[in-house]
Design a protein around this motif. Structure first.
Motif, PDB file in Angstrom:
ATOM      1  N   ALA A 237       0.758  -1.370   0.159  1.00 42.07           N
ATOM      2  CA  ALA A 237       0.071   0.116  -0.335  1.00 42.07           C
ATOM      3  C   ALA A 237       0.591   0.795   0.158  1.00 42.07           C
ATOM      4  N   LEU A 238       0.484   2.154  -0.220  1.00 46.74           N
ATOM      5  CA  LEU A 238       0.657   3.868  -0.774  1.00 46.74           C
ATOM      6  C   LEU A 238      -0.093   4.174  -0.424  1.00 46.74           C
ATOM      7  N   GLN A 239       0.030   5.285   0.970  1.00 43.40           N
ATOM      8  CA  GLN A 239      -1.263   6.343   1.198  1.00 43.40           C
ATOM      9  C   GLN A 239      -0.111   7.644   0.427  1.00 43.40           C
ATOM     10  N   ALA A 240      -1.434   7.731  -0.344  1.00 45.58           N
ATOM     11  CA  ALA A 240      -0.813   9.086  -1.080  1.00 45.58           C
ATOM     12  C   ALA A 240      -1.626  10.088  -1.150  1.00 45.58           C
ATOM     13  N   GLY A 241      -1.703  10.200   0.327  1.00 42.92           N
ATOM     14  CA  GLY A 241      -3.202  11.623   0.227  1.00 42.92           C
ATOM     15  C   GLY A 241      -3.816  12.222   1.462  1.00 42.92           C
ATOM     16  N   THR A 242      -3.454  12.711   2.155  1.00 40.28           N
ATOM     17  CA  THR A 242      -4.426  12.060   3.905  1.00 40.28           C
ATOM     18  C   THR A 242      -4.611  14.020   4.066  1.00 40.28           C
ATOM     19  N   SER A 243      -6.114  14.069   4.632  1.00 41.11           N
ATOM     20  CA  SER A 243      -6.256  15.266   5.050  1.00 41.11           C
ATOM     21  C   SER A 243      -7.545  15.088   6.388  1.00 41.11           C
ATOM     22  N   HIS A 244      -6.541  15.518   7.322  1.00 42.80           N
ATOM     23  CA  HIS A 244      -7.709  16.208   8.777  1.00 42.80           C
ATOM     24  C   HIS A 244      -7.878  16.713   9.752  1.00 42.80           C
ATOM     25  N   ASP A 245      -9.043  16.390   9.935  1.00 37.99           N
ATOM     26  CA  ASP A 245     -10.374  16.554  10.692  1.00 37.99           C
ATOM     27  C   ASP A 245      -9.462  17.120  12.441  1.00 37.99           C
ATOM     28  N   LEU A 246      -8.776  18.139  12.313  1.00 38.60           N
ATOM     29  CA  LEU A 246      -8.186  18.442  13.828  1.00 38.60           C
ATOM     30  C   LEU A 246      -9.213  19.367  14.843  1.00 38.60           C
ATOM     31  N   GLY A 247     -10.442  18.895  14.758  1.00 38.95           N
ATOM     32  CA  GLY A 247     -10.779  19.434  15.934  1.00 38.95           C
ATOM     33  C   GLY A 247     -10.711  20.734  16.432  1.00 38.95           C
ATOM     34  N   GLN A 248     -11.119  20.535  17.689  1.00 38.66           N
ATOM     35  CA  GLN A 248     -10.337  22.355  18.227  1.00 38.66           C
ATOM     36  C   GLN A 248      -8.600  22.297  18.776  1.00 38.66           C
ATOM     37  N   ASN A 249      -8.597  21.189  18.810  1.00 39.94           N
ATOM     38  CA  ASN A 249      -7.030  20.400  19.649  1.00 39.94           C
ATOM     39  C   ASN A 249      -6.009  21.619  19.303  1.00 39.94           C
ATOM     40  N   PHE A 250      -5.425  21.487  17.399  1.00 39.77           N
ATOM     41  CA  PHE A 250      -4.471  22.964  17.246  1.00 39.77           C
ATOM     42  C   PHE A 250      -5.451  24.449  18.620  1.00 39.77           C
ATOM     43  N   ALA A 251      -6.665  24.580  17.875  1.00 38.51           N
ATOM     44  CA  ALA A 251      -7.281  25.936  17.739  1.00 38.51           C
ATOM     45  C   ALA A 251      -7.055  26.176  19.534  1.00 38.51           C
ATOM     46  N   LYS A 252      -7.509  25.417  20.169  1.00 36.52           N
ATOM     47  CA  LYS A 252      -7.010  25.447  21.521  1.00 36.52           C
ATOM     48  C   LYS A 252      -5.886  25.653  22.187  1.00 36.52           C
ATOM     49  N   SER A 253      -4.346  24.746  21.964  1.00 39.21           N
ATOM     50  CA  SER A 253      -3.309  25.055  21.930  1.00 39.21           C
ATOM     51  C   SER A 253      -2.574  26.487  21.508  1.00 39.21           C
ATOM     52  N   ILE A 254      -3.453  26.298  20.248  1.00 42.52           N
ATOM     53  CA  ILE A 254      -2.122  27.887  19.309  1.00 42.52           C
ATOM     54  C   ILE A 254      -3.625  28.886  20.183  1.00 42.52           C
ATOM     55  N   GLY A 255      -4.725  28.993  20.215  1.00 44.70           N
ATOM     56  CA  GLY A 255      -5.923  30.318  20.961  1.00 44.70           C
ATOM     57  C   GLY A 255      -6.681  30.825  19.685  1.00 44.70           C
ATOM     58  N   ILE A 256      -6.779  29.697  18.404  1.00 39.90           N
ATOM     59  CA  ILE A 256      -7.502  30.396  17.275  1.00 39.90           C
ATOM     60  C   ILE A 256      -8.444  30.200  18.128  1.00 39.90           C
ATOM     61  N   LYS A 257      -9.573  31.965  18.557  1.00 41.60           N
ATOM     62  CA  LYS A 257     -10.598  31.795  18.887  1.00 41.60           C
ATOM     63  C   LYS A 257     -11.292  32.903  17.943  1.00 41.60           C
TER      64      LYS A 257
END
Length: 481
Positions: A237-257
């Motif tokens: 198999a080759l993982q050829a592309g990915t997309s991620h639902d980051l939820g609020q994880n990054f927003a909370k740790s970086i402060g995207i409010k």
RNA sequence: CGGAGCGUAGCGCAGUCUGGUAGCGCACCUGUUUUGGGAACAGGGGGUCGGGGGUUCGAAUCCCUCCGCUCCGACCA
């Protein structure tokens, strides 16, 4: 006379797949290793392919109202440290910049000086630094959605590298979108995955399976990772592309409010998505044969190569071929007229190894008769056809389209034949113990079983994805790159 | 990062065990004959043998030490 036909690439796929892969790249003159460990030099022919891929995908994301940007190569160490899972995921493979100056050392060489107060890491991915900007750029729900992309290089200090498939530095696009609601972010990550599927299947002729990654294969810090998985000719198999639902994880740790419609402060929901030069490796391992590369016409640097078969008077033939080239270009084809001072057979093999989809040969006889001979790379000598030049001009686009769909269908059939449905973990073990290729598909409940891990380990298997086609009820397992 | 192998002309390799003038094939250059499918003949150019250190009268060869590549594992797009 049991001598096998001479192939342009030695060894063949069957003899030694990894070595064959390297030789295809070298023979097509796409890339080579560099003096820097794990980093490749992409040569003009390989880069032309990447540029075509970039142009097509860039147009696609612009239609999705994504804006291009550029963020720094260097990321403050403290940024990366903000999202706990993210650090865990990438810490081991980060290159770190600790100094900003060189000075002469005792032995007449140079040594780093000017130690930085806070080290930088060379971006392994840019969620944190783009998130930091988003945090400043977003104040209210009216600023959302915010959709940013960059075409960039990233660096991940890899233990083991292979040209295109896994290099320490590679080129990619990374998209980073921010939304007001969880539902929008989820939809967006699925939408971008669909863009990848469309791009891979309809332009690169790479059949893929779309699905969701299992928990242990998720991007560090994501709440869900979606993937397009392709199958190479060795069944891996080759993982050829990915997309991620980051939820609020990054927003909370970086402060995207942002201030919401009800006046309350809320965290944004973000996504990220990427495809890379790895796709080139995927195309090679999907389409190439024992005579070298086969380029999908839609992204091929040259779609048609014209070989003048020169005898006494090269000028007349060259002029004739130049005209043909112009006529083809008017039709929108990318054409290479090979006027190099080489023997015709050598030029022919060069075109074969480079995987140029359609080869046209014109000699004195044909020129007189207003004819030409053309050969398809995917079908080889069998497809050799002599026809009137005018007829060819009428058909050329159709032939290129046919090559595109032929190589796609061939790869799709290959993949489908090698996906095996099984019902027990014992079947999984037997499948791979028998040396069979490809993926097995099994009920997701098997992920809970203790017996799974030893089997996965023994055959170096990973879960590839839970295909959307099975509503997430099944999981695909296989070996992977 | 563990295990194995390798590094000699642009590419592929021999020579290393047993130290004694740097070799072969392909590619390249020149010339002649060729040219609808990986040409033939003749002549020619190209290497501080991955780097550094050591042993020796003498090192591609023996010893130490870096660096890189490939394969198999672990890690990952």
């Amino acid at each position: 006379m049991s001598k096998k036909p001479r192939t342009a690439i030695t060894p063949t796929r069957e003899e030694n797949f990894p070595e064959w892969y390297q030789q295809v790249i070298k023979s097509a003159d796409m890339a080579e290793n560099s003096p820097v460990r794990g980093c490749m030099i992409i040569k003009p022919y390989g880069y032309a392919l990447w540029e075509n891929m970039q142009r097509i995908f860039d147009d696609m994301i612009k239609k999705a109202e994504v804006k291009n940007t550029y963020f720094p190569l260097l990321i403050p160490l403290s940024f990366l440290a903000k999202e706990a899972e993210h650090v865990d995921g990438f810490a081991k493979e980060c290159a770190v910049v600790t100094h900003h100056r060189l000075e002469a050392d005792e032995d007449g060489g140079l040594k780093p000086a000017g130690k930085l107060e806070e080290p930088y890491v060379i971006r392994p991915t840019s969620e944190t630094i783009i998130g930091d900007a988003m945090a400043r750029w977003i104040q209210s729900y009216r600023d959302l959605p915010l959709k940013l992309n960059q075409w960039a290089n990233v660096m991940r200090w890899e233990m083991r590298t292979r040209l295109f498939l896994r290099t320490s530095e590679f080129l990619w696009q990374e998209g980073h979108n921010a939304f007001e609601t969880a539902e929008e972010a989820r939809e967006d990550s699925l939408k971008m995955l669909e863009a990848y599927r469309h791009f891979a299947e309809d332009y690169l002729a790479l059949p893929v399976i779309t699905g969701e990654k299992t928990v242990d294969e998720r991007f560090p810090g994501a709440i869900a990772t979606y993937t397009i998985e392709a199958m190479m000719q060795d069944g891996k198999a080759l993982q050829a592309g990915t997309s991620h639902d980051l939820g609020q994880n990054f927003a909370k740790s970086i402060g995207i409010k942002f201030q919401g419609r009800d006046g309350n402060e809320e965290f944004a929901h973000t996504t990220s998505w990427g495809i890379s030069t790895r796709l080139i490796g995927g195309m090679i391992m999907t389409h190439a044969d024992d005579d070298g590369m086969i380029m999908p016409p839609k992204v091929a640097p040259h779609q048609v190569v014209i070989l003048p078969v020169v005898k006494d008077d090269p000028d007349a033939i060259y002029e004739h071929c130049e005209k043909l080239k112009e006529n083809l270009e008017v039709l929108g084809a990318r054409v290479y007229l090979d006027k190099r001072e080489m023997r015709t057979p050598d030029k022919m093999w060069d075109a074969v190894k480079k995987g140029i989809p359609l080869r046209v040969e014109i000699g004195a006889r044909e020129m007189e008769a207003g004819q030409l001979t053309h050969v398809r790379r995917d079908l080889g000598r069998e497809s050799k056809t002599t026809c009137a030049a005018e007829e060819f001009l009428l058909n050329v686009q159709g032939i290129l389209d046919d090559i595109q769909s032929c190589i796609y269908n061939k790869a799709k059939a290959f993949m489908e034949e090698r996906i095996t449905d099984v019902s027990t973990l014992d079947d999984v073990h037997k499948h791979f113990a028998d040396g069979k290729l490809g993926f097995v598909r099994i009920d997701v409940s098997c992920l809970e079983e203790d017996a799974l891990e030893p089997i996965m380990k023994e055959h170096s298997l990973t879960t590839r994805c839970m295909p959307f086609a099975d509503d997430g009820k099944m999981v695909l397992i296989g070996k992977a790159y």
